[in-house]
Design an enzyme around this catalytic site. Structure first.
Site, PDB file in Angstrom:
ATOM      1  N   ASN A   1      76.424 101.800  11.663  1.00 33.21           N
ATOM      2  CA  ASN A   1      76.399 103.088  12.370  1.00 33.21           C
ATOM      3  C   ASN A   1      75.201 103.945  11.981  1.00 33.21           C
ATOM      4  O   ASN A   1      74.543 104.531  12.845  1.00 33.21           O
ATOM      5  CB  ASN A   1      77.708 103.851  12.134  1.00 33.21           C
ATOM      6  CG  ASN A   1      78.896 103.073  12.663  1.00 33.21           C
ATOM      7  OD1 ASN A   1      78.719 102.040  13.323  1.00 33.21           O
ATOM      8  ND2 ASN A   1      80.103 103.537  12.373  1.00 33.21           N
TER       9      ASN A   1
ATOM     10  N   LYS B   1      46.286  97.643  57.962  1.00 30.29           N
ATOM     11  CA  LYS B   1      46.903  98.570  57.008  1.00 30.29           C
ATOM     12  C   LYS B   1      46.318  98.516  55.607  1.00 30.29           C
ATOM     13  O   LYS B   1      45.988  97.468  55.082  1.00 30.29           O
ATOM     14  CB  LYS B   1      48.417  98.288  56.903  1.00 30.29           C
ATOM     15  CG  LYS B   1      49.242  98.685  58.104  1.00 30.29           C
ATOM     16  CD  LYS B   1      49.212 100.174  58.407  1.00 30.29           C
ATOM     17  CE  LYS B   1      49.883 101.025  57.375  1.00 30.29           C
ATOM     18  NZ  LYS B   1      51.321 101.073  57.465  1.00 30.29           N
TER      19      LYS B   1
ATOM     20  N   GLN C   1      76.245 102.019  22.362  1.00 34.73           N
ATOM     21  CA  GLN C   1      75.356 100.864  22.480  1.00 34.73           C
ATOM     22  C   GLN C   1      74.553 100.919  23.790  1.00 34.73           C
ATOM     23  O   GLN C   1      73.428 100.449  23.855  1.00 34.73           O
ATOM     24  CB  GLN C   1      76.201  99.594  22.431  1.00 34.73           C
ATOM     25  CG  GLN C   1      75.424  98.308  22.542  1.00 34.73           C
ATOM     26  CD  GLN C   1      76.261  97.121  22.111  1.00 34.73           C
ATOM     27  OE1 GLN C   1      76.582  96.973  20.951  1.00 34.73           O
ATOM     28  NE2 GLN C   1      76.651  96.288  23.052  1.00 34.73           N
TER      29      GLN C   1
ATOM     30  N   THR D   1      50.630 126.464  50.728  1.00 37.86           N
ATOM     31  CA  THR D   1      51.989 126.880  50.373  1.00 37.86           C
ATOM     32  C   THR D   1      52.828 126.448  51.573  1.00 37.86           C
ATOM     33  O   THR D   1      52.328 126.474  52.712  1.00 37.86           O
ATOM     34  CB  THR D   1      52.119 128.408  50.152  1.00 37.86           C
ATOM     35  OG1 THR D   1      51.790 129.059  51.373  1.00 37.86           O
ATOM     36  CG2 THR D   1      51.209 128.920  49.047  1.00 37.86           C
ATOM     37  N   HIS D   2      54.038 126.019  51.334  1.00 37.62           N
ATOM     38  CA  HIS D   2      54.893 125.467  52.398  1.00 37.62           C
ATOM     39  C   HIS D   2      54.214 124.306  53.123  1.00 37.62           C
ATOM     40  O   HIS D   2      54.493 124.060  54.295  1.00 37.62           O
ATOM     41  CB  HIS D   2      55.296 126.536  53.429  1.00 37.62           C
ATOM     42  CG  HIS D   2      55.750 127.823  52.821  1.00 37.62           C
ATOM     43  ND1 HIS D   2      57.076 128.109  52.578  1.00 37.62           N
ATOM     44  CD2 HIS D   2      55.049 128.896  52.377  1.00 37.62           C
ATOM     45  CE1 HIS D   2      57.171 129.306  52.029  1.00 37.62           C
ATOM     46  NE2 HIS D   2      55.960 129.803  51.884  1.00 37.62           N
TER      47      HIS D   2
ATOM     48  N   ASN E   1      47.778 100.416  52.241  1.00 34.44           N
ATOM     49  CA  ASN E   1      48.886 101.290  51.843  1.00 34.44           C
ATOM     50  C   ASN E   1      48.806 101.751  50.389  1.00 34.44           C
ATOM     51  O   ASN E   1      48.380 100.994  49.521  1.00 34.44           O
ATOM     52  CB  ASN E   1      50.215 100.559  52.046  1.00 34.44           C
ATOM     53  CG  ASN E   1      50.485 100.256  53.506  1.00 34.44           C
ATOM     54  OD1 ASN E   1      50.102 101.022  54.385  1.00 34.44           O
ATOM     55  ND2 ASN E   1      51.114  99.133  53.759  1.00 34.44           N
TER      56      ASN E   1
ATOM     57  N   GLU F   1      53.516 105.276  45.868  1.00 34.07           N
ATOM     58  CA  GLU F   1      54.904 105.297  46.359  1.00 34.07           C
ATOM     59  C   GLU F   1      55.873 104.780  45.306  1.00 34.07           C
ATOM     60  O   GLU F   1      56.968 105.315  45.137  1.00 34.07           O
ATOM     61  CB  GLU F   1      55.022 104.443  47.627  1.00 34.07           C
ATOM     62  CG  GLU F   1      54.327 105.073  48.818  1.00 34.07           C
ATOM     63  CD  GLU F   1      54.265 104.113  49.998  1.00 34.07           C
ATOM     64  OE1 GLU F   1      54.848 104.426  51.033  1.00 34.07           O
ATOM     65  OE2 GLU F   1      53.627 103.049  49.879  1.00 34.07           O
TER      66      GLU F   1
ATOM     67  N   SER G   1      74.540  92.996  22.195  1.00 33.24           N
ATOM     68  CA  SER G   1      73.447  93.898  22.592  1.00 33.24           C
ATOM     69  C   SER G   1      72.090  93.300  22.229  1.00 33.24           C
ATOM     70  O   SER G   1      71.058  93.904  22.496  1.00 33.24           O
ATOM     71  CB  SER G   1      73.599  95.271  21.926  1.00 33.24           C
ATOM     72  OG  SER G   1      73.664  95.135  20.528  1.00 33.24           O
TER      73      SER G   1
ATOM     74  N   TYR H   1      80.997 107.562  15.556  1.00 29.07           N
ATOM     75  CA  TYR H   1      80.416 106.460  16.322  1.00 29.07           C
ATOM     76  C   TYR H   1      81.448 105.851  17.261  1.00 29.07           C
ATOM     77  O   TYR H   1      82.613 105.661  16.887  1.00 29.07           O
ATOM     78  CB  TYR H   1      79.861 105.363  15.381  1.00 29.07           C
ATOM     79  CG  TYR H   1      79.288 104.202  16.172  1.00 29.07           C
ATOM     80  CD1 TYR H   1      78.008 104.263  16.706  1.00 29.07           C
ATOM     81  CD2 TYR H   1      80.063 103.075  16.450  1.00 29.07           C
ATOM     82  CE1 TYR H   1      77.493 103.227  17.478  1.00 29.07           C
ATOM     83  CE2 TYR H   1      79.559 102.026  17.223  1.00 29.07           C
ATOM     84  CZ  TYR H   1      78.278 102.112  17.736  1.00 29.07           C
ATOM     85  OH  TYR H   1      77.783 101.098  18.509  1.00 29.07           O
TER      86      TYR H   1
ATOM     87  N   LYS I   1      70.652 102.503  24.594  1.00 25.98           N
ATOM     88  CA  LYS I   1      69.357 101.827  24.516  1.00 25.98           C
ATOM     89  C   LYS I   1      68.865 101.348  25.882  1.00 25.98           C
ATOM     90  O   LYS I   1      67.665 101.387  26.164  1.00 25.98           O
ATOM     91  CB  LYS I   1      69.453 100.647  23.538  1.00 25.98           C
ATOM     92  CG  LYS I   1      69.434 101.117  22.094  1.00 25.98           C
ATOM     93  CD  LYS I   1      69.914 100.067  21.125  1.00 25.98           C
ATOM     94  CE  LYS I   1      71.420  99.948  21.041  1.00 25.98           C
ATOM     95  NZ  LYS I   1      72.121 101.196  20.678  1.00 25.98           N
TER      96      LYS I   1
ATOM     97  N   SER J   1      49.547  95.087  54.597  1.00 22.52           N
ATOM     98  CA  SER J   1      50.786  94.801  55.308  1.00 22.52           C
ATOM     99  C   SER J   1      50.785  93.335  55.726  1.00 22.52           C
ATOM    100  O   SER J   1      49.741  92.780  56.047  1.00 22.52           O
ATOM    101  CB  SER J   1      50.880  95.710  56.530  1.00 22.52           C
ATOM    102  OG  SER J   1      51.681  95.108  57.522  1.00 22.52           O
TER     103      SER J   1
HETATM  104  N1  ARG Z   1      74.961  97.344  18.570  1.00 26.77           N
HETATM  105  C1  ARG Z   1      75.527  98.541  18.112  1.00 26.77           C
HETATM  106  C2  ARG Z   1      74.949  99.726  18.914  1.00 26.77           C
HETATM  107  O1  ARG Z   1      73.946  99.555  19.500  1.00 26.77           O
HETATM  108  C3  ARG Z   1      75.226  98.742  16.673  1.00 26.77           C
HETATM  109  C4  ARG Z   1      76.253  99.511  15.921  1.00 26.77           C
HETATM  110  C5  ARG Z   1      77.520  98.796  15.884  1.00 26.77           C
HETATM  111  N2  ARG Z   1      78.479  99.473  15.079  1.00 26.77           N
HETATM  112  C6  ARG Z   1      79.756  99.146  15.111  1.00 26.77           C
HETATM  113  N3  ARG Z   1      80.558  99.829  14.365  1.00 26.77           N
HETATM  114  N4  ARG Z   1      80.225  98.208  15.893  1.00 26.77           N
HETATM  115  O2  ARG Z   1      75.479 100.798  18.934  1.00 26.77           O
END
Ligand code: ARG
Length: 477
Positions: free
Chosen positions: A121, A294, A333, A166-167, A296, A301, A34, A328, A336, A288
């Site tokens: 965790n 044009k 993961q 409205t509408h 735009n 958009e 990650s 957990y 994010k 364009s």
């Molecule tokens: N990269 C993991 C995450 O974003 C971190 C936690 C990992 N924990 C584990 N027990 N493998 O969730």
């Protein structure tokens, strides 16, 4: 900005490798890593680790000297990352392992004490809360900046009148300023929603460890206090598995994106040749490749289009969590990816829209011309009859008949002679011309929250004060 750089790093022994007889397969390393996205948490990871080390020393789980060595090592890593001298490695999985491994490489055995009474965790739960806490504040700041632009415009355009819809059909005339103030109200709700979300997320999960806590004598209250949290997560199992704050924050972002999208839709319509209510400055439009004439509104958009991504991330998060047993699970993961992209998208949209609003002008004549179509003073005429004593439903019917006649003879209500009105109702007098026409309509509004000029002016003054530098609260506290 520091970005993840792909490197051909040598695969190395894992910090968790003790019970394994084989090295992790390269394919597994690359599938499970990650660091390519969670590197963005480095500042928070280091802040959390420094605080954790301070707590360990206070609780005599490490010595003061060991703590100082760890803190110095971590600060060194932070400055290297900021100077782009730090190499993030995929083989080290995530931001936590990348920092901890380098710390151990640099300061030796003592570095191995940092992870006492901590798990990745509670570490990731902490990093993510710290990151989200900052982002709620950053998003609020961007909303304030956008609101300020709207107030400036509302003040400049106080004499401009437009048809309210409205509408998407002409309904009643309104001040352009009143229209702009409507968006300020929306953005204000967006801010309070983020503040609400902040209150719930501002609790420390650090100390929950893997899921059950620790047999060591630690002090979670201390780390919570040092990190500026208003309290701690009371249940260690909940602490490591809770991602409600991510869902809530994404919902806040989705609502902002939805508001921006509605606004963009409107201005896309308004800048076309049929409407021409607004003129966006050339430097905020695109051309364009085939049609030379044009101009735009691509920025608008794209903001409207990016809204879909933000909603998608909210649904991703909800779907990600719906099947997860406590506590957990590695699935988390993925949170994010959703959270980072939703944040980047909404913040970029807010900034560019603020610039675009500054660089857009309203066309008074076009708006006024539009007001002449669609009998937008008909409701005012019905209310005139109510003031003369007619029940509203009766008045509505009479005015409906008058409008029908005007359509037949191609004239406006204002063009109709008094005898023409009298043919529909004998109680209509000369004073009817004081309620007809857009300017009269605007002048005559009375109700609270309406487009009455006096009320709109007061509201502009209110927002100017509320959004002035000194009055914007420091939400982080
Ligand atoms: N990269 C993991 C995450 O974003 C971190 C936690 C990992 N924990 C584990 N027990 N493998 O969730």
């Amino acid at each position: 900005m520091q970005v993840y750089r792909k490197t051909n790093d040598m695969r190395q022994k894992k910090l968790w490798g003790g019970r394994f007889t084989k090295q992790t397969a390269a394919s597994v390393e690359s599938f499970t890593e990650s660091i390519s996205f969670d590197w963005r948490l480095y500042k928070y990871d280091i802040e959390g680790s420094i605080t954790h080390a301070v707590m360990l020393a206070k609780c005599k789980l490490i010595t003061e000297k060991e703590k100082d060595t760890i803190v110095k090592g971590l600060k060194g890593i932070l400055s290297d990352i900021l100077a782009e001298k730090f190499e993030f490695k995929k083989s080290l999985e995530d931001i936590h392992m990348n920092i901890e491994s380098v710390l151990i490489d640099r300061i030796g055995e003592v570095g191995k004490k940092l992870h006492t009474a901590r798990s990745r965790n509670d570490q990731i739960a902490l990093d993510l809360r710290l990151w989200t806490r900052d982002q709620t504040q950053q998003t609020i700041k961007l909303l304030v900046m956008l609101q300020r632009e709207f107030v400036k415009k509302a003040k400049n355009y106080l004499s401009f009148i437009m048809p309210g819809f409205t509408h998407l059909q002409h309904a009643q005339p309104v001040l352009v300023s009143h229209y702009l103030l409507a968006y300020i109200e929306m953005f204000e709700r967006d801010k309070t929603r983020l503040q609400d979300c902040f209150i719930r997320l501002n609790k420390s999960p650090l100390g929950a460890c893997a899921l059950a806590g620790t047999t060591l004598q630690t002090d979670s209250m201390l780390t919570a206090k040092l990190l500026g949290f208003k309290g701690i997560c009371e249940n260690s199992m909940d602490a490591v598995s809770d991602r409600d704050f991510c869902v809530e924050y994404s919902f806040c972002l989705s609502t902002i994106a939805m508001h921006l999208s509605r606004f963009c839709e409107e201005w896309i319509i308004w800048c076309n040749d049929e409407f021409k209510f607004i003129e966006i400055s050339d430097d905020y439009c695109t051309g364009s490749s085939i049609m030379p004439q044009k101009k735009n509104p691509d920025v608008l958009e794209l903001i409207r289009g990016k809204c879909g991504r933000v909603f998608g991330h909210l649904v991703s998060l909800l779907t990600l969590l719906k099947g997860l047993p406590l506590t957990y699970n590695r699935d988390m993961q993925e949170d994010k990816i959703a959270l980072f992209d939703a944040t980047d998208t909404v913040q970029a949209s807010l900034s560019i829209l603020t610039e675009l609003v500054t660089n857009t002008h309203f066309n008074k004549e076009r708006m006024m011309l539009a007001c002449e179509k669609g009998f937008i003073d008909a409701t005012a005429l019905a209310e005139y009859l109510v003031k003369k004593g007619l029940p509203f439903r009766k008045a509505h019917e009479i005015v409906g008949n008058i409008v029908r006649e005007c359509i037949r003879v191609h004239c406006t209500l204002m063009d109709l002679k008094l005898e023409g009105f009298k043919a529909f109702s004998s109680i209509i007098e000369k004073d009817v011309y004081k309620v007809l026409g857009v300017e009269n309509c605007i002048k005559n509004y009375k109700s609270y929250g309406s487009t009455a000029p006096g009320f709109v002016k007061k509201r502009i003054a209110y927002w100017e004060k509320k959004l002035s530098d000194n009055s914007v609260p420091k939400y982080a506290n």
